[in-house]
Scaffold this active site. Structure first.
Site, PDB file in Angstrom:
ATOM      1  N   GLN A  34      11.155  -7.611  18.133  1.00  0.00           N
ATOM      2  CA  GLN A  34      12.017  -7.956  16.991  1.00  0.00           C
ATOM      3  C   GLN A  34      13.141  -8.999  17.381  1.00  0.00           C
ATOM      4  OE1 GLN A  34      13.205  -4.589  14.397  1.00  0.00           O
ATOM      5  NE2 GLN A  34      14.910  -5.903  13.800  1.00  0.00           N
ATOM      6  N   GLU A  37      15.364 -13.179  13.925  1.00  0.00           N
ATOM      7  CA  GLU A  37      15.115 -13.481  12.497  1.00  0.00           C
ATOM      8  C   GLU A  37      13.821 -12.787  11.935  1.00  0.00           C
ATOM      9  OE1 GLU A  37      16.605 -15.967  10.374  1.00  0.00           O
ATOM     10  OE2 GLU A  37      18.308 -16.195  11.705  1.00  0.00           O
ATOM     11  N   THR A  40       7.524  -9.537  15.240  1.00  0.00           N
ATOM     12  CA  THR A  40       6.074  -9.852  15.471  1.00  0.00           C
ATOM     13  C   THR A  40       5.128  -8.735  15.826  1.00  0.00           C
ATOM     14  OG1 THR A  40       7.213 -11.618  16.965  1.00  0.00           O
ATOM     15  CG2 THR A  40       5.189 -11.643  17.207  1.00  0.00           C
ATOM     16  N   LYS A  53       3.883 -12.776  12.382  1.00  0.00           N
ATOM     17  CA  LYS A  53       5.231 -13.197  12.448  1.00  0.00           C
ATOM     18  C   LYS A  53       5.782 -12.833  11.107  1.00  0.00           C
ATOM     19  CE  LYS A  53       8.900 -16.331  14.162  1.00  0.00           C
ATOM     20  NZ  LYS A  53       9.017 -17.296  14.883  1.00  0.00           N
ATOM     21  N   ASP A 157      14.078 -25.146  19.244  1.00  0.00           N
ATOM     22  CA  ASP A 157      14.438 -24.075  20.040  1.00  0.00           C
ATOM     23  C   ASP A 157      13.531 -23.916  21.085  1.00  0.00           C
ATOM     24  OD1 ASP A 157      15.781 -21.569  20.675  1.00  0.00           O
ATOM     25  OD2 ASP A 157      14.512 -20.531  19.331  1.00  0.00           O
TER      26      ASP A 157
HETATM   27  N1  LIG Z   1       0.678 -16.590  18.904  1.00  0.00           N
HETATM   28  C1  LIG Z   1       1.190 -15.663  19.942  1.00  0.00           C
HETATM   29  N2  LIG Z   1       0.587 -14.972  20.823  1.00  0.00           N
HETATM   30  C2  LIG Z   1       1.001 -14.156  21.788  1.00  0.00           C
HETATM   31  N3  LIG Z   1       2.198 -13.580  21.534  1.00  0.00           N
HETATM   32  C3  LIG Z   1       2.883 -14.321  20.851  1.00  0.00           C
HETATM   33  C4  LIG Z   1       2.579 -15.265  19.950  1.00  0.00           C
HETATM   34  N4  LIG Z   1       3.566 -15.526  18.906  1.00  0.00           N
HETATM   35  C5  LIG Z   1       4.724 -14.806  19.321  1.00  0.00           C
HETATM   36  N5  LIG Z   1       4.195 -14.023  20.277  1.00  0.00           N
HETATM   37  C6  LIG Z   1       5.161 -13.125  21.328  1.00  0.00           C
HETATM   38  O1  LIG Z   1       6.362 -12.604  20.402  1.00  0.00           O
HETATM   39  C7  LIG Z   1       7.593 -13.231  20.745  1.00  0.00           C
HETATM   40  C8  LIG Z   1       8.444 -13.444  19.619  1.00  0.00           C
HETATM   41  O2  LIG Z   1       7.765 -14.493  19.065  1.00  0.00           O
HETATM   42  P1  LIG Z   1       8.739 -15.680  18.281  1.00  0.00           P
HETATM   43  O3  LIG Z   1       9.496 -16.240  19.541  1.00  0.00           O
HETATM   44  O4  LIG Z   1       7.624 -16.691  17.449  1.00  0.00           O
HETATM   45  O5  LIG Z   1       9.496 -14.879  17.092  1.00  0.00           O
HETATM   46  P2  LIG Z   1      11.189 -14.873  17.154  1.00  0.00           P
HETATM   47  O6  LIG Z   1      11.505 -13.481  16.548  1.00  0.00           O
HETATM   48  O7  LIG Z   1      11.776 -16.163  16.476  1.00  0.00           O
HETATM   49  O8  LIG Z   1      11.792 -14.754  18.580  1.00  0.00           O
HETATM   50  P3  LIG Z   1      13.316 -15.005  18.984  1.00  0.00           P
HETATM   51  O9  LIG Z   1      14.230 -14.573  17.886  1.00  0.00           O
HETATM   52  O10 LIG Z   1      13.323 -14.024  20.261  1.00  0.00           O
HETATM   53  O11 LIG Z   1      13.276 -16.221  19.598  1.00  0.00           O
HETATM   54  C9  LIG Z   1       7.109 -14.256  21.682  1.00  0.00           C
HETATM   55  O12 LIG Z   1       8.334 -14.299  22.739  1.00  0.00           O
HETATM   56  C10 LIG Z   1       5.760 -13.831  22.381  1.00  0.00           C
HETATM   57  O13 LIG Z   1       6.081 -13.123  23.354  1.00  0.00           O
END
Ligand SMILES: Nc1ncnc2c1ncn2[C@@H]1O[C@H](COP(=O)(O)OP(=O)(O)OP(=O)(O)O)[C@@H](O)[C@H]1O
Length: 255
Positions: A34, A37, A40, A53, A157
């Protein structure tokens, strides 16, 4: 008017058409992380292992503004992942997009973050081999960012957590560049301005230096890879980066 929410399950459309968005965990999804924003999940989409996501509301924001921000980030993420894919910049494949629940169903990359990989390599006992691998890795990261910028995508980012490295025999490191995958395009946008490209690089530089001790040389390799992509296309961005750094230092010193 009734909202129609189509959930990508094996249920018939009449059942899938629902008034409320179904909680993914009730469909067997496993929450992986989590962030600020988005959540996952790991999910089997009709048997296909995928990552979902899902953007969630920020209660402290005005509701209308929040809905607008969420929708925009969701849309930019989809649009720019697609744009990168079109130009052979490694990103997860998109399987399904739900614009009502703001969910993106994408390819699950079986691997680790570049952040974890660098940390592992820095602890390795065979430091010569590790250095060689890290140099190749950083050169390739720089080259791919230059390619992304050349195609008008600003990631927004860039951090070592937002680049994944697919599991493979990394010891035989000749193809390490083929194992990289960029994720998290929620803050991405389209621009050809050198200022935007330079700030994108600066964000990565700050992330490198704050996350990885003694990483100046590694980031130098990122810049080398960026420059090597095409001297004529990257020169202006790299000289702008010097100005952005100067501004950053002044801001740190004087607030
Ligand atoms: N396509 C994918 N395959 C495998 N793992 C993924 C994938 N997309 C995301 N993840 C995992 O999920 C985590 C969170 O994804 P992402 O960075 O896109 O979301 P976020 O909520 O915007 O994260 P943050 O707020 O921490 O930047 C990533 O660090 C990664 O470990």
């Amino acid at each position: 008017m009734t909202d129609i929410v189509v959930e990508p399950t094996a249920v018939p459309p009449t059942v899938a058409a629902a008034k409320t968005v179904v909680d993914l965990t009730s469909l067997g999804a496993m929450l992986l992380s989590q962030g600020a924003e988005a959540k996952t999940y790991r999910f089997a989409l009709n048997g296909l292992d995928c990552i979902v996501k899902e953007r969630f509301s920020k209660k402290y924001r005005h509701q209308q503004l929040d809905t607008k921000i969420q929708a925009k980030r969701h849309l930019m993420e989809i649009r720019n992942i697609n744009k990168c894919r079109k130009h052979q910049i490694p990103v997860p494949a998109l399987y399904f997009v739900d614009n009502i629940s703001n969910r993106i169903y994408m390819e699950m990359v079986d691997g680790i973050t570049v952040k974890s990989f660098i940390q592992q390599q820095q602890q390795s006992t065979n430091s010569n081999n590790s250095n060689e691998i890290l140099i190749k890795l950083c050169l390739e990261i720089g080259r791919l960012i230059a390619k992304m910028h050349d195609n008008g995508v600003i990631h927004g980012d860039l951090t070592t957590s937002n680049i994944l490295l697919k599991n493979d025999d990394i010891g035989g490191n000749s193809k390490i560049g083929e194992l990289l995958v960029f994720i998290d395009f929620g803050l991405s946008y389209v621009s050809v301005l050198v200022e935007d490209k330079a700030v994108d690089l600066y964000v990565l530089e700050r992330a490198f230096l704050s996350t990885h001790p003694d990483s100046e040389q590694m980031f130098d390799q990122v810049i080398k890879g960026y420059a090597d992509y095409s001297a004529s296309k990257t020169k202006a961005t790299l000289s702008k980066l010097d100005q952005v750094r100067l501004r950053g230092r002044k801001k740190l010193a004087f607030g």
